[in-house]
Design an enzyme around this catalytic site. Structure first.
Site, PDB file in Angstrom:
ATOM      1  N   HIS A   9      49.693  45.583  39.325  1.00  0.00           N
ATOM      2  CA  HIS A   9      49.726  44.248  39.929  1.00  0.00           C
ATOM      3  C   HIS A   9      48.607  44.234  40.960  1.00  0.00           C
ATOM      4  O   HIS A   9      48.735  44.772  42.059  1.00  0.00           O
ATOM      5  CB  HIS A   9      51.074  43.980  40.597  1.00  0.00           C
ATOM      6  CG  HIS A   9      51.118  42.682  41.314  1.00  0.00           C
ATOM      7  ND1 HIS A   9      51.182  41.476  40.660  1.00  0.00           N
ATOM      8  CD2 HIS A   9      51.074  42.390  42.624  1.00  0.00           C
ATOM      9  CE1 HIS A   9      51.182  40.502  41.545  1.00  0.00           C
ATOM     10  NE2 HIS A   9      51.116  41.032  42.754  1.00  0.00           N
ATOM     11  N   GLY A  24      47.474  45.259  46.842  1.00  0.00           N
ATOM     12  CA  GLY A  24      48.238  44.935  48.039  1.00  0.00           C
ATOM     13  C   GLY A  24      49.503  44.221  47.638  1.00  0.00           C
ATOM     14  O   GLY A  24      49.649  43.763  46.498  1.00  0.00           O
ATOM     15  N   SER A  26      52.444  41.382  47.339  1.00  0.00           N
ATOM     16  CA  SER A  26      52.374  39.971  46.973  1.00  0.00           C
ATOM     17  C   SER A  26      52.118  39.114  48.217  1.00  0.00           C
ATOM     18  O   SER A  26      52.711  39.344  49.272  1.00  0.00           O
ATOM     19  CB  SER A  26      53.698  39.561  46.320  1.00  0.00           C
ATOM     20  OG  SER A  26      53.629  38.240  45.870  1.00  0.00           O
ATOM     21  N   GLY A  27      51.207  38.161  48.103  1.00  0.00           N
ATOM     22  CA  GLY A  27      50.897  37.273  49.213  1.00  0.00           C
ATOM     23  C   GLY A  27      49.863  37.801  50.188  1.00  0.00           C
ATOM     24  O   GLY A  27      49.549  37.150  51.184  1.00  0.00           O
ATOM     25  N   GLY A  29      46.657  38.180  49.679  1.00  0.00           N
ATOM     26  CA  GLY A  29      45.362  37.516  49.567  1.00  0.00           C
ATOM     27  C   GLY A  29      44.419  38.108  48.540  1.00  0.00           C
ATOM     28  O   GLY A  29      43.203  37.933  48.639  1.00  0.00           O
ATOM     29  N   LYS A  30      44.961  38.799  47.560  1.00  0.00           N
ATOM     30  CA  LYS A  30      44.113  39.415  46.528  1.00  0.00           C
ATOM     31  C   LYS A  30      43.278  38.365  45.791  1.00  0.00           C
ATOM     32  O   LYS A  30      42.058  38.499  45.678  1.00  0.00           O
ATOM     33  CB  LYS A  30      44.985  40.198  45.534  1.00  0.00           C
ATOM     34  CG  LYS A  30      45.711  41.383  46.150  1.00  0.00           C
ATOM     35  CD  LYS A  30      46.599  42.109  45.171  1.00  0.00           C
ATOM     36  CE  LYS A  30      47.790  41.317  44.701  1.00  0.00           C
ATOM     37  NZ  LYS A  30      48.818  41.066  45.729  1.00  0.00           N
ATOM     38  N   SER A  31      43.937  37.334  45.303  1.00  0.00           N
ATOM     39  CA  SER A  31      43.223  36.291  44.554  1.00  0.00           C
ATOM     40  C   SER A  31      42.279  35.512  45.464  1.00  0.00           C
ATOM     41  O   SER A  31      41.160  35.177  45.062  1.00  0.00           O
ATOM     42  CB  SER A  31      44.213  35.324  43.896  1.00  0.00           C
ATOM     43  OG  SER A  31      45.057  36.002  42.999  1.00  0.00           O
ATOM     44  N   ASP A  48      46.048  39.187  38.907  1.00  0.00           N
ATOM     45  CA  ASP A  48      47.485  39.393  38.812  1.00  0.00           C
ATOM     46  C   ASP A  48      47.862  40.692  38.105  1.00  0.00           C
ATOM     47  O   ASP A  48      48.700  41.424  38.580  1.00  0.00           O
ATOM     48  CB  ASP A  48      48.190  38.204  38.148  1.00  0.00           C
ATOM     49  CG  ASP A  48      49.699  38.286  38.333  1.00  0.00           C
ATOM     50  OD1 ASP A  48      50.136  38.543  39.463  1.00  0.00           O
ATOM     51  OD2 ASP A  48      50.435  38.125  37.341  1.00  0.00           O
ATOM     52  N   GLU A  73      44.515  32.675  40.061  1.00  0.00           N
ATOM     53  CA  GLU A  73      45.393  31.789  40.818  1.00  0.00           C
ATOM     54  C   GLU A  73      44.734  31.383  42.129  1.00  0.00           C
ATOM     55  O   GLU A  73      44.212  32.228  42.862  1.00  0.00           O
ATOM     56  CB  GLU A  73      46.720  32.484  41.127  1.00  0.00           C
ATOM     57  CG  GLU A  73      47.661  31.610  41.924  1.00  0.00           C
ATOM     58  CD  GLU A  73      48.933  32.308  42.343  1.00  0.00           C
ATOM     59  OE1 GLU A  73      49.593  31.781  43.253  1.00  0.00           O
ATOM     60  OE2 GLU A  73      49.260  33.380  41.792  1.00  0.00           O
ATOM     61  N   ARG A 103      34.784  50.595  63.219  1.00  0.00           N
ATOM     62  CA  ARG A 103      33.541  49.866  62.939  1.00  0.00           C
ATOM     63  C   ARG A 103      32.783  50.519  61.792  1.00  0.00           C
ATOM     64  O   ARG A 103      32.274  49.853  60.897  1.00  0.00           O
ATOM     65  CB  ARG A 103      32.684  49.827  64.206  1.00  0.00           C
ATOM     66  CG  ARG A 103      31.397  49.081  64.006  1.00  0.00           C
ATOM     67  CD  ARG A 103      30.654  48.927  65.332  1.00  0.00           C
ATOM     68  NE  ARG A 103      29.346  48.368  65.080  1.00  0.00           N
ATOM     69  CZ  ARG A 103      28.258  48.752  65.692  1.00  0.00           C
ATOM     70  NH1 ARG A 103      28.305  49.700  66.608  1.00  0.00           N
ATOM     71  NH2 ARG A 103      27.107  48.194  65.415  1.00  0.00           N
TER      72      ARG A 103
END
Length: 142
Positions: A9, A24, A26-27, A29-31, A48, A73, A103
């Site tokens: 996933h 990462g 769900s939610g 920010g991958k997409s 996905d 998505e 840094r």
């Protein structure tokens, strides 16, 4: 070495045939990050679900399951069509569950299918998507 593919996933984008796996929860920010990178010249590999396989030369490739190929998505819009590469050499993994605090961060690594890959952590910098595109073009020097 197993010939069984690994299905994660995650999301993957590529520049010049060199792919970054974005993972990462769900939610995270991958997409969204993939869309930002695509706006800067990256190409979609998969969103996905990402299929990871051995390339026969000691490395790994990333691809999309056929039903998801060419789709990404966009929260608030739905599924968008995208020009996608069918397969790309996997050269690094980005973990959105860990924030980069240095840094100039140390070299980190992760292992997928017994292959060691560079591991990157997310950055809150507004230039991070552009920096990732450049990373895929030329690697990291130190």
């Amino acid at each position: 070495m197993s010939d069984t593919p690994l299905i994660l996933h995650a999301t993957a984008v590529a520049v010049q045939g060199r792919a970054l796996l974005i993972r990462g929860a769900s939610g995270r920010g991958k997409s969204g990050l993939a869309l930002e990178m695509m706006a800067r010249g990256a190409q979609l590999v998969a969103d996905d679900r990402v299929v990871i396989e051995h390339d026969g030369a000691g490395g790994l490739t990333a691809s999309a399951p056929a039903p998801l190929r060419g789709l990404i998505e966009a929260r608030g819009l739905g599924l968008l069509g995208a020009d996608a590469v069918e397969r790309a050499e996997l050269v690094a993994v980005l973990d959105l569950d860990h924030e980069e605090t240095d840094r100039l961060p140390p070299q980190r690594h992760t292992v997928l299918l017994n292959v060691t890959l560079p591991l990157l952590h997310k950055s809150a910098s507004p230039t991070f998507p552009a920096a990732l595109v450049q990373y895929l073009r030329r690697d990291r020097r130190a």
